[in-house]
Enzyme design. Structure first.
Site, mmCIF file in Angstrom:
data_model
loop_
_atom_site.group_PDB
_atom_site.id
_atom_site.type_symbol
_atom_site.label_atom_id
_atom_site.label_comp_id
_atom_site.label_asym_id
_atom_site.label_seq_id
_atom_site.Cartn_x
_atom_site.Cartn_y
_atom_site.Cartn_z
ATOM 1 N N SER A 239 -40.511 75.542 37.772
ATOM 2 C CA SER A 239 -39.448 74.602 38.121
ATOM 3 C C SER A 239 -38.195 74.795 37.279
ATOM 4 C CB SER A 239 -39.954 73.163 37.967
ATOM 5 O OG SER A 239 -40.400 72.921 36.649
ATOM 6 N N ASP B 285 -37.326 62.646 31.347
ATOM 7 C CA ASP B 285 -37.525 64.071 31.612
ATOM 8 C C ASP B 285 -36.676 64.840 30.611
ATOM 9 O OD1 ASP B 285 -37.538 66.676 32.461
ATOM 10 O OD2 ASP B 285 -36.949 66.257 34.534
ATOM 11 N N HIS C 186 -36.392 69.517 32.213
ATOM 12 C CA HIS C 186 -35.412 70.100 33.116
ATOM 13 C C HIS C 186 -33.993 69.782 32.639
ATOM 14 C CE1 HIS C 186 -39.165 69.476 35.459
ATOM 15 N NE2 HIS C 186 -38.895 70.722 35.847
#
Length: 516
Positions: free
Chosen positions: A230, A493, A496
């Site tokens: 990802s 998060d 990312h």
């Protein structure tokens, strides 16, 4: 001769008007080039597709909303002027005589012009000339041989972050029609946008500014593919947005958003920029693009062909793999299915080994495939180094700082880490050395792989993660709600990256190597 040519042009125009058709005379270099009627092709309707995929850890998932760009009216094709002759009961003889006279004059002018050597040459050249296209139209491109100049052997990974609110960001979040909800931090409530204005300044050179038109000229009739997890998808979305926002008049589309292979196409260039989900590069029990969260991770360290067939024809390949290996042990499957191995069935043969050892076995399989199958004269190969996480605020704060008394991860962080040489505890250099060893081995065998070293420059950007400003893919449970009430950072998060942001710099480095 100029008089004769102009007379011929008038006669051809008159011939078209005789038949009462809607005609367009394309004048090129003073010549009446063609007779056409106009027709409009209705623009394609935009479509929106939602797909969900997985991040590398912490239960974070990723998806993106895509909409096909509408076709501009400038793309409508003009139908050729089909001549239809109609004779009425009255006056048809007069029309017929006039038509014969016009055709005779046109024929005479053409013969006279072609008999003159220089005049005929000039006319044929003029007929191949077309009006200049829009600035970002593929036909406006200069030769593909142009190059981006770099200063000597400048190390683009060594430098510092400089605040620049004039030239950065390279695009606006809302302007990218293909933005991922995992990276659209402004859309999900982030109001402090200072993270978008930091420029990476290498020591000893300048990082070339991303030029989408030049890159697309290099990618004409080609395929650029990002292969990995990802975080590589994060870099892919960045590349998509860099291209999309810089070429607003081009026709683009996205396909396959709920599958392992997702393709972003730029139709005028017959080019595609793809992402292929393969978080461990080799076959694994985490290969499903949506349902890949398994507690007991396993790989077939010697098997990559099933994945490789999906990206083998790419002209540029950008790999990454690191985050999904960050666990103490890994199952390496020798025989049987992943399902059987998960149940401990006797039909499966596997060993439980250190994750680094499993990574080394898998990266060797990857390098051997490249050595045997890649077209060394055609394919450019890159490997993006590990992307750091900012999961532990005590790495940059003292015991009396804002994080004293608890770990808030990257929550509410708005400034980079300025201390040089910072390295977080999740960044394991042993994995980097394993990649470098295989890259060196490939170089000895004539296969060039360039490592995009993004680790150290990204280590400083604790401020550039989505934190809590991201889409929540499932309703939080009661326990999660209670935990977030006690500690808002628990749902952050810190893996990312927001866009525009840090992955844009990764792609500037990639662009510099591709265009130089």
């Amino acid at each position: 001769m100029a008089l004769a040519s102009e007379s011929g042009a008038r006669m051809r125009a008159a011939a078209c008007k005789l038949f009462d058709r809607a005609c367009i005379g394309a004048r090129v270099g003073g010549q009446f080039d063609a007779v056409k009627i106009t027709g409009n092709t209705p623009p394609r309707k935009g479509r929106s597709t939602v797909a969900s995929g997985g991040g590398g850890g912490g239960g974070l998932e990723e998806a993106w909303l895509v909409a096909e760009a509408p076709v501009k009216k400038s793309h409508a094709r003009a139908a050729e002027c089909g001549v239809t002759v109609r004779f009425g009961l009255r006056g048809h003889f007069n029309w017929f005589v006039l038509l014969l006279l016009v055709l005779f004059i046109v024929l005479a002018v053409s013969i006279t012009t072609n008999n003159d050597g220089s005049g005929g040459h000039e006319q044929r050249e003029a007929a191949t000339t077309v009006p200049p296209p829009p600035a970002d139209d593929p036909a406006a491109a200069a030769a593909d041989g142009e190059q981006v100049e770099l200063v000597g052997e400048c190390d683009m990974s060594s430098g510092r972050w400089v605040y620049d609110d004039v030239a950065y960001p390279l695009y606006e979040e809302s302007a990218c029609k293909f933005m991922s909800d995992q990276s659209a931090c402004g859309k999900f409530g982030r109001t402090d946008l200072k993270y978008q204005h930091w420029k990476w300044q290498p020591h000893g050179c300048d990082l070339p500014r991303f030029d989408a038109a030049r890159l697309l000229r290099r990618l004409r009739n080609k395929r650029l593919a990002f292969v990995g997890d990802s975080l590589n998808r994060n870099q892919w979305i960045s590349m998509v947005c860099l291209i999309d926002t810089a070429t607003p008049t081009l026709h683009k589309s996205m396909a396959g958003c709920n599958t392992s292979l997702v393709s972003f196409k730029i139709h005028e260039y017959n080019a595609s920029v793809d992402f292929y989900w393969s978080p461990l590069l080799v076959e694994s029990n985490s290969d499903d693009s949506v349902h890949h969260r398994v507690a007991d991770r396993a790989v077939r360290a010697g098997s990559i062909a099933r994945h490789a067939r999906r990206w083998a024809d790419a002209d540029v390949l950008v790999f990454n793999s690191y985050l999904w290996w960050r666990r103490p042990t890994m199952k390496v499957l020798r025989r049987g299915s992943f399902e059987a191995a998960a149940k401990g069935a006797h039909r499966a043969a596997y060993e439980v080994t250190d994750s680094l050892r499993a990574f080394e076995l898998s990266i060797r399989t990857w390098s051997e495939w490249l050595e045997l199958h890649v077209d060394r004269a055609r394919t450019q190969l890159f490997f993006t180094s590990m992307s750091p996480t900012h999961l532990y605020s005590d790495e940059w704060e003292s015991g009396t700082g804002a994080g004293a008394g608890g770990n808030h991860q990257c929550y509410n962080e708005t400034e980079p880490i300025l201390a040089e040489g910072h390295r977080g505890r999740d960044t394991d250099p042993a994995f980097a050395r394993a990649v470098e060893a295989e890259v060196a081995r490939l170089a000895e065998r004539g296969v060039a792989v360039r490592v995009l070293n993004v680790t150290q420059l990204s280590e400083h950007r604790k401020d550039a993660h989505p934190s809590v400003h991201r889409r929540q893919w499932s309703p939080p449970t009661a326990a999660e709600l209670a935990a977030r009430a006690r500690d808002p950072s628990s749902g952050a998060d810190c893996i990312h990256w927001c866009l525009p942001g840090v992955p844009d710099v990764w792609n500037q480095m990639l662009y510099a190597h591709m265009a130089s």
